[in-house]
Write a protein that holds these residues in place. Structure first.
Motif, short mmCIF file in Angstrom:
data_model
loop_
_atom_site.label_atom_id
_atom_site.label_comp_id
_atom_site.label_asym_id
_atom_site.label_seq_id
_atom_site.Cartn_x
_atom_site.Cartn_y
_atom_site.Cartn_z
N ALA A 39 0.83 -1.21 0.00
CA ALA A 39 0.00 0.00 0.00
C ALA A 39 0.86 1.25 0.00
CB ALA A 39 -0.92 0.00 1.21
N LEU A 40 1.93 1.24 0.79
CA LEU A 40 2.83 2.39 0.85
C LEU A 40 3.51 2.61 -0.50
CD1 LEU A 40 4.31 4.61 2.36
CD2 LEU A 40 5.96 2.89 3.15
N MET A 41 3.97 1.54 -1.12
CA MET A 41 4.62 1.68 -2.43
C MET A 41 3.64 2.21 -3.47
SD MET A 41 6.76 -1.14 -4.66
CE MET A 41 8.15 -1.03 -3.53
N GLY A 42 2.39 1.73 -3.43
CA GLY A 42 1.39 2.21 -4.37
C GLY A 42 1.10 3.68 -4.20
N ILE A 43 0.99 4.14 -2.96
CA ILE A 43 0.72 5.56 -2.69
C ILE A 43 1.90 6.42 -3.14
CG2 ILE A 43 0.38 7.27 -0.87
CD1 ILE A 43 -1.11 5.11 0.70
N SER A 44 3.11 5.98 -2.81
CA SER A 44 4.29 6.77 -3.16
C SER A 44 4.46 6.88 -4.68
CB SER A 44 5.54 6.15 -2.53
OG SER A 44 5.74 4.82 -2.97
N MET A 45 4.23 5.78 -5.40
CA MET A 45 4.36 5.84 -6.85
C MET A 45 3.25 6.69 -7.47
SD MET A 45 7.11 4.24 -7.35
CE MET A 45 7.14 4.05 -9.12
N MET A 46 2.07 6.64 -6.89
CA MET A 46 0.96 7.45 -7.38
C MET A 46 1.26 8.94 -7.25
SD MET A 46 -3.04 7.26 -6.23
CE MET A 46 -2.66 7.79 -4.56
N ILE A 47 2.06 9.31 -6.23
CA ILE A 47 2.43 10.70 -6.02
C ILE A 47 3.66 11.08 -6.85
CG2 ILE A 47 3.27 12.37 -4.32
CD1 ILE A 47 1.65 10.86 -2.21
N LEU A 48 4.67 10.20 -6.85
CA LEU A 48 5.95 10.54 -7.48
C LEU A 48 5.90 10.54 -9.01
CD1 LEU A 48 8.47 8.66 -5.16
CD2 LEU A 48 8.28 11.13 -5.49
N PHE A 49 5.17 9.60 -9.60
CA PHE A 49 5.15 9.54 -11.06
C PHE A 49 4.58 10.81 -11.70
CE2 PHE A 49 6.35 5.07 -11.34
CZ PHE A 49 6.99 5.06 -12.57
N PRO A 50 3.42 11.30 -11.28
CA PRO A 50 2.93 12.56 -11.87
C PRO A 50 3.87 13.74 -11.60
CG PRO A 50 1.17 11.43 -10.71
CD PRO A 50 2.43 10.72 -10.35
N LEU A 51 4.44 13.80 -10.38
CA LEU A 51 5.31 14.91 -10.04
C LEU A 51 6.57 14.93 -10.90
CD1 LEU A 51 5.17 15.11 -6.13
CD2 LEU A 51 4.26 16.75 -7.77
#
Length: 274
Positions: A190-202
């Motif tokens: 879950a943590l990896m999914g949230i972090s990638m969801m934030i980092l990829f667009p940024l």
């Protein structure tokens, strides 16, 4: 007398001491946890894959895949894109502090740390210090490969060092977000999914790969307020000698703001996590 007998005698001497061992200082405790993180890398060297292989793959892939199409010359594009990929790579690997902490929570080691008579933030600070070393390794690998491919920074080695230092400051502040999230999400996935969801667009909606001036007006406005864009422009400015004091100030304020917000939140949840 056997070794077991000697160890039993030594243990008995320790138990019979009238004075308890002194409580370790904050620095000592933090360095001890940092050493623990280094030992984990020693016994599981695959953890360095993200700071060794990823920078090489990203730099080669984007330089030779898009360089000719975007700039007409891979050499010219390399000078532009390397600082951007440097920021993108280091920003991506900031999530691993949170992932490691989440693993400790799931395994129960976290609860053991909370019972120790040590400075409470030591476990977090020690891990973050080692991560700073990992970010430096990733930056060194990318710059070294860039030189081999023909990268030539206009500001020389001084510009590179200053660019890496401002990137390390931002990365340190960004790590606090994932450390905070690791305390409130239930699983590593879950943590990896949230972090990638934030980092990829940024990272992709920024000035990492192209100059924002080439974008449509509405998109340019969105990209220009992206924190990653400010960091990329600052690192690129340091490396090529075009940085401005305004950019340095903005990145410094963003980094300090993230630390001021997420470090206290992290420590609050760290103390009260059950």
């Amino acid at each position: 007398m056997t070794n077991k007998d000697e160890q039993a005698i030594d243990l008995q001497k320790v138990l019979n001491l009238s004075e308890h061992p002194k409580r370790p200082s904050a620095i000592t405790a933090s360095l001890t946890f940092g050493w623990r993180a280094l030992l984990k890398i020693k016994y599981v060297p695959e953890q360095l894959f993200d700071v060794t292989a990823f920078p090489i793959i990203f730099l080669l892939m984007f330089t030779y895949l898009f360089g000719g199409a975007i700039s007409g010359s891979t050499g010219e594009y390399l000078n532009f894109v390397l600082p951007g990929i440097l920021v993108m790579t280091v920003s991506m690997i900031t999530m691993y502090t949170g992932l490691d902490l989440n693993k400790d929570i799931e395994k129960g080691i976290f609860d053991r740390f909370k019972t120790l008579p040590i400075w409470r933030p030591a476990a977090l600070v020690g891990a973050l210090l080692v991560d700073m070393l990992r970010y430096t390794v990733a930056s060194t690998i990318m710059i070294s490969l860039g030189y081999i491919l023909g990268f030539r920074p206009e500001a020389g080695i001084t510009g590179i060092i200053l660019g890496i230092l401002i990137l390390l400051l931002f990365s340190f502040s960004l790590s606090w977000i994932w450390t905070f999230l690791s305390l409130i999400v239930r699983s590593e996935k879950a943590l990896m999914g949230i972090s990638m969801m934030i980092l990829f667009p940024l990272t992709f909606l920024s000035s990492v790969f192209v100059d924002t001036a080439t974008m449509p007006g509405w998109l340019q406005k969105l990209v220009d307020i992206n924190p990653i864009t400010y960091v990329v422009d600052t690192v690129r400015g340091f490396i090529h000698g075009t940085v401005t004091s305004d950019l340095i100030l903005v990145v410094s304020l963003i980094s300090l703001g993230l630390i001021v917000i997420f470090a206290p939140l992290t420590m609050y949840f760290y103390r009260n996590h059950s």
